[in-house]
Design a protein around this motif. Structure first.
Motif, PDB file in Angstrom:
ATOM      1  N   ASP A  78       6.920 -11.496   9.043  1.00 54.88           N
ATOM      2  CA  ASP A  78       7.914 -11.923   8.058  1.00 54.88           C
ATOM      3  C   ASP A  78       9.140 -12.530   8.710  1.00 54.88           C
ATOM      4  O   ASP A  78       9.846 -13.334   8.089  1.00 54.88           O
ATOM      5  CB  ASP A  78       8.343 -10.724   7.196  1.00 54.88           C
ATOM      6  N   TYR A 134      17.972 -14.959   8.583  1.00 57.64           N
ATOM      7  CA  TYR A 134      17.352 -13.638   8.527  1.00 57.64           C
ATOM      8  C   TYR A 134      18.401 -12.553   8.322  1.00 57.64           C
ATOM      9  O   TYR A 134      18.195 -11.600   7.567  1.00 57.64           O
ATOM     10  CB  TYR A 134      16.570 -13.368   9.812  1.00 57.64           C
ATOM     11  N   ARG A 159       0.988 -15.638   8.526  1.00 60.08           N
ATOM     12  CA  ARG A 159       1.745 -14.386   8.496  1.00 60.08           C
ATOM     13  C   ARG A 159       0.855 -13.218   8.902  1.00 60.08           C
ATOM     14  O   ARG A 159       0.440 -12.397   8.090  1.00 60.08           O
ATOM     15  CB  ARG A 159       2.348 -14.153   7.105  1.00 60.08           C
ATOM     16  N   GLU A 197       7.003  -8.245  -1.425  1.00 58.23           N
ATOM     17  CA  GLU A 197       6.262  -7.289  -0.611  1.00 58.23           C
ATOM     18  C   GLU A 197       7.090  -6.764   0.560  1.00 58.23           C
ATOM     19  O   GLU A 197       6.904  -5.629   1.017  1.00 58.23           O
ATOM     20  CB  GLU A 197       4.980  -7.928  -0.085  1.00 58.23           C
ATOM     21  N   MET A 198       7.988  -7.586   1.074  1.00 58.33           N
ATOM     22  CA  MET A 198       8.841  -7.145   2.176  1.00 58.33           C
ATOM     23  C   MET A 198       9.643  -5.904   1.807  1.00 58.33           C
ATOM     24  O   MET A 198      10.035  -5.125   2.683  1.00 58.33           O
ATOM     25  CB  MET A 198       9.767  -8.278   2.613  1.00 58.33           C
ATOM     26  N   PRO A 257       9.434 -15.586   6.210  1.00 55.79           N
ATOM     27  CA  PRO A 257       8.931 -14.965   4.978  1.00 55.79           C
ATOM     28  C   PRO A 257       8.165 -15.917   4.078  1.00 55.79           C
ATOM     29  O   PRO A 257       7.333 -15.486   3.284  1.00 55.79           O
ATOM     30  CB  PRO A 257      10.215 -14.456   4.295  1.00 55.79           C
ATOM     31  N   ARG A 313      -0.569  -5.794   4.647  1.00 59.54           N
ATOM     32  CA  ARG A 313       0.096  -5.284   5.844  1.00 59.54           C
ATOM     33  C   ARG A 313       0.703  -3.900   5.619  1.00 59.54           C
ATOM     34  O   ARG A 313       1.899  -3.686   5.758  1.00 59.54           O
ATOM     35  CB  ARG A 313       1.122  -6.290   6.370  1.00 59.54           C
ATOM     36  N   ARG A 341       7.307  -3.150   2.643  1.00 63.92           N
ATOM     37  CA  ARG A 341       6.818  -3.195   4.020  1.00 63.92           C
ATOM     38  C   ARG A 341       7.815  -2.565   5.002  1.00 63.92           C
ATOM     39  O   ARG A 341       7.419  -2.030   6.039  1.00 63.92           O
ATOM     40  CB  ARG A 341       6.520  -4.648   4.403  1.00 63.92           C
ATOM     41  N   ASN A 385       5.715 -12.792  -1.319  1.00 65.33           N
ATOM     42  CA  ASN A 385       5.730 -12.110  -0.027  1.00 65.33           C
ATOM     43  C   ASN A 385       7.075 -11.444   0.222  1.00 65.33           C
ATOM     44  O   ASN A 385       7.142 -10.352   0.797  1.00 65.33           O
ATOM     45  CB  ASN A 385       5.430 -13.089   1.110  1.00 65.33           C
ATOM     46  N   MET A 386       8.153 -12.079  -0.232  1.00 63.16           N
ATOM     47  CA  MET A 386       9.469 -11.458  -0.074  1.00 63.16           C
ATOM     48  C   MET A 386       9.594 -10.210  -0.940  1.00 63.16           C
ATOM     49  O   MET A 386      10.313  -9.268  -0.593  1.00 63.16           O
ATOM     50  CB  MET A 386      10.564 -12.470  -0.390  1.00 63.16           C
ATOM     51  N   THR A 402       0.336 -18.205   4.209  1.00 67.67           N
ATOM     52  CA  THR A 402      -0.285 -16.886   4.315  1.00 67.67           C
ATOM     53  C   THR A 402      -1.130 -16.751   5.568  1.00 67.67           C
ATOM     54  O   THR A 402      -1.128 -15.701   6.227  1.00 67.67           O
ATOM     55  CB  THR A 402      -1.155 -16.627   3.072  1.00 67.67           C
TER      56      THR A 402
END
Length: 510
Positions: free
Chosen positions: A129, A227, A141, A469-470, A134, A25, A473, A466-467, A138
């Protein structure tokens, strides 16, 4: 290159290196390498950009008037930003400035570009996310997962709004994606009254949609305590850096024209300069493990992947722009800026002259929606200008030869194009400092901090990665734009590894 980690207990315990490749992403290519110690805790993590593109080199020898179409091909996401920055640099090479009508048309075009770009990032790249969660599977998302949660009606509204912003760009720019409007001292085509009315209608709809997006953010993100805790967690997505952004004379938010302003970690003005003088204020470092350069403030110096007052790393993002500016010139966006600042002031964020300086990286998503609203409002203001349909759209008395520097705020950060051409209009030198390039060092800092805060005792899962990657992102990075230089020799270290991940050989060049 070893294979990505396989999710079984034996693999999690024995791996000392976690590879996220490819990262997802974003525009372009990248990977994250996370290195663990014997206890399964993170020693360090690196955001790496393995692609390289040579735009700075193959622009040399071309006609300078071609560059605003060549450089817009850097990327299909932000061609409008490159076209406008390049056109401003071409103005300088011809020792001219746009007419008032041409400036207004460029500004209108660019505000529409900002709206469509911010829509794309928020709904397609960032929203999964938060809307899906998050740690969601996969397969969920993605933009389809978002539509599944928010409903087809909002999903359709997203597509319609982005289409209208693109239509405005097409009317003025000649093309929606790769514009052809810019010429020295102006634009190629005037807008007639019928087109003006069409644009006004689209711009009004974009203002309404931006307000809807603001409500979505409040209802889905700010109303969710989990969040908010992620956004305001000082141990994960938090970095005290310098901040950069264009401002007007009254320090108002600016995308198209103005001075570059830099504030320090506390909020005080640290530097201010005209774009043409940028080389006196910033420089670019290189590291052997990335093709992307690392800009820094010359007054402070380069200290590597660390942030703070003694490190010259700075951030140039939507959040940076809200930290740098004192106010916004449009009514609705100013109200949302007040809400933004009140929220963080109530959360205990230290203030400078009554303004909280927000260091929470994920707050960039909120800043992006505020900017979307500002761009839509300004788009409407420009569209309603009584002189928009004037025929005085280009300067006629132009002479090539010299240097031109064009600077705009790209959706992803401060963008600078710097050209020199001879008396025949042939480019002899070209330098680009791209929005994402500004943030290369800070992205590394954020990725490493998130990885260290999330991964411990070999506790690794797809949701945790993934968190990690946040962290990148939030910057909406565009690596296709950012890796623009081809310096003759590739300055990389190639690490050859055995199948178990151990190092077989290391080859360094450059």
């Amino acid at each position: 290159m070893t294979a990505p980690i396989i999710w079984d207990e034996k693999t999690k315990i024995n791996k000392k290196r976690v590879l996220i490749d490819p990262i997802t992403r974003l525009e372009g290519h990248g990977k994250i390498e996370i290195f663990l110690d014997d206890d399964g805790n993170v020693k360090n993590a690196y955001w790496q950009v393995p692609e390289v593109r040579g735009f700075e080199r193959f622009c040399i020898g071309r006609k300078v008037t071609e560059l605003n179409q060549i450089t817009s091909r850097l990327c299909g996401v932000c061609p409008g930003a490159h076209h406008l920055a390049s056109t401003k640099a071409i103005d300088g090479c011809f020792n001219t400035k746009p007419t008032e009508t041409a400036f207004r048309l460029r500004d209108l075009f660019y505000c529409a570009h900002f709206v469509h770009s911010h829509i794309a990032h928020f709904y397609a790249l960032a929203a999964p996310d938060f809307v899906c969660g998050p740690a969601a599977p996969t397969a969920q998302r993605n933009v389809l997962g978002v539509v599944g949660v928010v409903g087809l009606e909002l999903g359709g509204a997203v597509l319609r709004a982005r289409s209208k912003a693109q239509r405005i760009q097409a009317i003025i720019g000649g093309k929606a994606t790769h514009p052809v409007m810019g010429v020295p001292g102006g634009v190629t085509t005037a807008v007639n009254k019928e087109q003006q009315n069409e644009i006004i209608s689209y711009a009004q709809d974009l203002v309404d949609f931006a307000q809807t997006s603001m409500k979505v953010f409040r209802d889905v993100v700010l109303a969710n305590k989990d969040y908010v805790n992620i956004i305001t967690n000082p141990d994960l997505y938090y970095q005290e850096s310098y901040y950069m952004g264009l401002v007007g004379k009254d320090n108002s938010l600016e995308f198209h024209d103005g001075q570059v302003r830099v504030i320090n970690q506390k909020g005080a003005e640290f530097d201010r300069y005209d774009a043409v003088d940028y080389l006196d204020h910033i420089a670019e470092a290189v590291e052997p493990w990335s093709y992307e350069k690392f800009p820094y403030l010359k007054k402070v110096g380069y200290k590597g992947m660390v942030s703070g007052p003694t490190s010259g790393l700075y951030r140039a993002t939507p959040l940076s722009r809200l930290n740098v500016c004192d106010k916004i010139s449009t009514e609705l966006a100013q109200q949302e800026l007040n809400n933004f600042r009140a929220f963080f002031k109530d959360a205990g964020v230290p203030c400078y002259n009554g303004k909280p300086i927000v260091h929470f990286t994920l707050a960039t998503h909120w800043a992006r929606i505020i900017e979307m609203l500002y761009a839509a409002e300004r788009c409407l203001e420009d569209a309603q200008d009584k002189d928009l349909t004037n025929s005085d759209i280009k300067q006629l008395d132009i002479v090539p030869g010299g240097r031109g520097v064009g600077c705009v705020e790209a959706p992803r950060g401060t963008l600078t194009h710097d050209y020199t051409c001879d008396e025949n209009g042939i480019v002899t030198a070209c330098n680009l400092v791209v929005g994402t390039t500004n943030n290369n060092g800070p992205i590394n800092v954020d990725v490493a901090r998130a990885a260290k805060g999330l991964i411990n005792n070999f506790n690794i899962s797809p949701g945790l990665l993934n968190m990690v990657e946040m962290a990148f992102r939030a910057y909406d990075p565009c690596n296709s734009c950012a890796t623009h230089s081809l310096p003759g020799q590739m300055p990389l270290t190639a690490v050859i590894r055995n199948s178990d991940g151990s190092v077989y050989d290391t080859i360094t060049r450059g």
